[in-house]
Design a protein around this motif. Sequence first.
Motif, PDB file in Angstrom:
ATOM      1  N   ALA A   1       1.739   0.406   4.804  1.00  0.00           N
ATOM      2  CA  ALA A   1       2.747  -0.457   4.191  1.00  0.00           C
ATOM      3  C   ALA A   1       4.138  -0.131   4.709  1.00  0.00           C
ATOM      4  O   ALA A   1       4.951  -1.026   4.971  1.00  0.00           O
ATOM      5  N   GLY A   2       4.423   1.147   4.860  1.00  0.00           N
ATOM      6  CA  GLY A   2       5.737   1.546   5.352  1.00  0.00           C
ATOM      7  C   GLY A   2       6.023   1.024   6.739  1.00  0.00           C
ATOM      8  O   GLY A   2       7.144   0.593   7.049  1.00  0.00           O
ATOM      9  N   VAL A   3       5.006   1.042   7.580  1.00  0.00           N
ATOM     10  CA  VAL A   3       5.161   0.515   8.944  1.00  0.00           C
ATOM     11  C   VAL A   3       5.342  -1.000   8.910  1.00  0.00           C
ATOM     12  O   VAL A   3       6.228  -1.555   9.567  1.00  0.00           O
TER      13      VAL A   3
ATOM     14  N   THR B   1      -1.424  -2.438   1.776  1.00  0.00           N
ATOM     15  CA  THR B   1      -0.619  -2.345   3.008  1.00  0.00           C
ATOM     16  C   THR B   1       0.706  -3.100   2.919  1.00  0.00           C
ATOM     17  O   THR B   1       1.346  -3.338   3.946  1.00  0.00           O
ATOM     18  N   GLY B   2       1.115  -3.495   1.719  1.00  0.00           N
ATOM     19  CA  GLY B   2       2.446  -4.064   1.530  1.00  0.00           C
ATOM     20  C   GLY B   2       2.614  -5.527   1.879  1.00  0.00           C
ATOM     21  O   GLY B   2       3.741  -6.022   1.963  1.00  0.00           O
ATOM     22  N   GLU B   3       1.522  -6.255   2.033  1.00  0.00           N
ATOM     23  CA  GLU B   3       1.606  -7.645   2.479  1.00  0.00           C
ATOM     24  C   GLU B   3       2.401  -8.515   1.510  1.00  0.00           C
ATOM     25  O   GLU B   3       3.237  -9.325   1.927  1.00  0.00           O
ATOM     26  N   THR B   4       2.176  -8.359   0.213  1.00  0.00           N
ATOM     27  CA  THR B   4       2.854  -9.212  -0.759  1.00  0.00           C
ATOM     28  C   THR B   4       4.359  -8.984  -0.752  1.00  0.00           C
ATOM     29  O   THR B   4       5.149  -9.940  -0.749  1.00  0.00           O
ATOM     30  N   LEU B   5       4.782  -7.733  -0.749  1.00  0.00           N
ATOM     31  CA  LEU B   5       6.214  -7.437  -0.734  1.00  0.00           C
ATOM     32  C   LEU B   5       6.855  -7.890   0.578  1.00  0.00           C
ATOM     33  O   LEU B   5       8.001  -8.354   0.582  1.00  0.00           O
ATOM     34  N   TYR B   6       6.113  -7.783   1.649  1.00  0.00           N
ATOM     35  CA  TYR B   6       6.616  -8.287   2.936  1.00  0.00           C
ATOM     36  C   TYR B   6       6.859  -9.786   2.853  1.00  0.00           C
ATOM     37  O   TYR B   6       7.897 -10.295   3.303  1.00  0.00           O
ATOM     38  N   ARG B   7       5.930 -10.508   2.234  1.00  0.00           N
ATOM     39  CA  ARG B   7       6.078 -11.965   2.103  1.00  0.00           C
ATOM     40  C   ARG B   7       7.265 -12.320   1.209  1.00  0.00           C
ATOM     41  O   ARG B   7       8.025 -13.247   1.514  1.00  0.00           O
ATOM     42  N   ILE B   8       7.433 -11.595   0.104  1.00  0.00           N
ATOM     43  CA  ILE B   8       8.548 -11.877  -0.801  1.00  0.00           C
ATOM     44  C   ILE B   8       9.878 -11.633  -0.098  1.00  0.00           C
ATOM     45  O   ILE B   8      10.797 -12.462  -0.157  1.00  0.00           O
ATOM     46  N   ALA B   9       9.991 -10.502   0.571  1.00  0.00           N
ATOM     47  CA  ALA B   9      11.234 -10.181   1.286  1.00  0.00           C
ATOM     48  C   ALA B   9      11.515 -11.202   2.381  1.00  0.00           C
ATOM     49  O   ALA B   9      12.678 -11.560   2.625  1.00  0.00           O
ATOM     50  N   SER B  10      10.477 -11.694   3.025  1.00  0.00           N
ATOM     51  CA  SER B  10      10.652 -12.675   4.105  1.00  0.00           C
ATOM     52  C   SER B  10      11.113 -14.023   3.567  1.00  0.00           C
ATOM     53  O   SER B  10      11.837 -14.756   4.250  1.00  0.00           O
TER      54      SER B  10
ATOM     55  N   PHE C   1      12.509  -4.083   6.320  1.00  0.00           N
ATOM     56  CA  PHE C   1      13.107  -4.327   5.004  1.00  0.00           C
ATOM     57  C   PHE C   1      13.307  -2.982   4.307  1.00  0.00           C
ATOM     58  O   PHE C   1      12.483  -2.578   3.470  1.00  0.00           O
ATOM     59  N   PRO C   2      14.362  -2.261   4.627  1.00  0.00           N
ATOM     60  CA  PRO C   2      14.560  -0.914   4.069  1.00  0.00           C
ATOM     61  C   PRO C   2      14.755  -0.896   2.564  1.00  0.00           C
ATOM     62  O   PRO C   2      14.657   0.170   1.940  1.00  0.00           O
ATOM     63  N   PHE C   3      15.011  -2.050   1.947  1.00  0.00           N
ATOM     64  CA  PHE C   3      15.186  -2.093   0.493  1.00  0.00           C
ATOM     65  C   PHE C   3      13.844  -2.137  -0.242  1.00  0.00           C
ATOM     66  O   PHE C   3      13.812  -2.068  -1.476  1.00  0.00           O
ATOM     67  N   ILE C   4      12.737  -2.250   0.492  1.00  0.00           N
ATOM     68  CA  ILE C   4      11.418  -2.134  -0.137  1.00  0.00           C
ATOM     69  C   ILE C   4      11.062  -0.654  -0.240  1.00  0.00           C
ATOM     70  O   ILE C   4      11.069   0.070   0.752  1.00  0.00           O
ATOM     71  N   LYS C   5      10.755  -0.206  -1.440  1.00  0.00           N
ATOM     72  CA  LYS C   5      10.377   1.184  -1.660  1.00  0.00           C
ATOM     73  C   LYS C   5       8.892   1.283  -1.994  1.00  0.00           C
ATOM     74  O   LYS C   5       8.319   0.362  -2.582  1.00  0.00           O
ATOM     75  N   PHE C   6       8.299   2.397  -1.615  1.00  0.00           N
ATOM     76  CA  PHE C   6       6.891   2.632  -1.914  1.00  0.00           C
ATOM     77  C   PHE C   6       6.733   3.963  -2.642  1.00  0.00           C
ATOM     78  O   PHE C   6       7.383   4.956  -2.313  1.00  0.00           O
TER      79      PHE C   6
ATOM     80  N   LEU D   1      12.522  -4.236  -4.684  1.00  0.00           N
ATOM     81  CA  LEU D   1      11.080  -4.400  -4.517  1.00  0.00           C
ATOM     82  C   LEU D   1      10.433  -3.025  -4.405  1.00  0.00           C
ATOM     83  O   LEU D   1      10.840  -2.203  -3.573  1.00  0.00           O
ATOM     84  N   THR D   2       9.409  -2.784  -5.216  1.00  0.00           N
ATOM     85  CA  THR D   2       8.726  -1.491  -5.201  1.00  0.00           C
ATOM     86  C   THR D   2       7.221  -1.692  -5.181  1.00  0.00           C
ATOM     87  O   THR D   2       6.671  -2.411  -6.027  1.00  0.00           O
ATOM     88  N   GLY D   3       6.572  -1.049  -4.238  1.00  0.00           N
ATOM     89  CA  GLY D   3       5.120  -1.050  -4.166  1.00  0.00           C
ATOM     90  C   GLY D   3       4.576   0.290  -4.639  1.00  0.00           C
ATOM     91  O   GLY D   3       5.100   1.343  -4.276  1.00  0.00           O
ATOM     92  N   VAL D   4       3.528   0.240  -5.443  1.00  0.00           N
ATOM     93  CA  VAL D   4       2.911   1.455  -5.972  1.00  0.00           C
ATOM     94  C   VAL D   4       1.436   1.454  -5.607  1.00  0.00           C
ATOM     95  O   VAL D   4       0.744   0.446  -5.784  1.00  0.00           O
ATOM     96  N   ASP D   5       0.964   2.583  -5.097  1.00  0.00           N
ATOM     97  CA  ASP D   5      -0.451   2.694  -4.753  1.00  0.00           C
ATOM     98  C   ASP D   5      -0.851   4.159  -4.824  1.00  0.00           C
ATOM     99  O   ASP D   5      -0.031   5.045  -4.573  1.00  0.00           O
TER     100      ASP D   5
END
Length: 235
Positions: free
Chosen positions: A96-98, A66-75, A103-108, A83-87
Motif C-alpha cells: 500500500a505504501g508503494v 494494498t491501499g486501492e480504495t484510498l488511492y482511488r479516493i485521493a485520485s 499521496f503523502p497525506f495518506i497514512k497507514f 485518509l488512513t488505512g489500517v491493516d
Amino acid sequence: MKQDKIYRKPLSDIPPFSFNQEVADVFDDMINRSVPCYKELQYLLGKFALKFYQEKTQIYDLGCSTGETLYRIASQSQKKMKLTGVDSSAQMLAKAGVKCRKFPFIKFVEADLLSFEPEPCSVIIITYVLQFIPPSKRLKLLKKLFDSLLPGGIILLSEKILADHNQQTFFNLYAQFKLDNKYTELEIRQKREALENVLISYTIKENIGLLKKAGFKTAEPFFQYLNFCAMLAVK
C-alpha cells in the motif's frame, strides 16, 4: 501486476488462508479475478466517501490491504484529505505504501481492528473484511466504529454474503465467474478449502441487522453482484 498462482498446483496440505507475503505479492490480481465488479465497487466507494466526508475529519479504510480504495479516493479529490488505512498485515501495508507514495497525506497503520481505536471520523470503509472477524466479535467492533463516527457519518460495508433462497445458484455462477477469469477448477477448490472456517458469511439481512444493533439509523444495500454486496449505513 503479478499473477495469482498460489493454488495452481495440487497441495497435499492446504493451510488456512492468511494475508501473508505470498498473498500480498499477488493480491491485486487475486481480488480483481476473484471479486465480481471490484473496479466498479471501488469507483462507488470513492464517490460515497467524498459525498459524506466532513472537513478536517478522518476517512478510514479498515482492512485496507494494498491501499486501492484510498488511492482511488485521493485520485478523485481535488484537495488533500485525512485518509488512513489500517491493516494487520505488514506485507499488505508495504504494498500500500508503494502504491500510494504520490499521496503523502495518506497514512497507514498496522493494527488489529479489534484493538484499534479510531479518531472521530466521518467515513469508515470496510471492504470484504468483517467476514474474517469471528462472528461473536462483529457487533462489538461495529458498535466501536459507530461511536467513533460523527453525526451524519457513514460506514461502507462490503461483504461476501449468503443468499436467502438461491445459494446454490449463486455458488455455481460465482464458480463460473472464476473459471471465466482463468482460474482452474483445482485452484477454485483449493482456495475454497483454505477459506473454510476462515471466511464466515452472513446474509444481507443479518449484516444489516448487525448495523442496526450497532446503532445506525439507516442501513441498506447499494450494490450487489451474485453473493457480493455493499451496504451503506448512516449514523
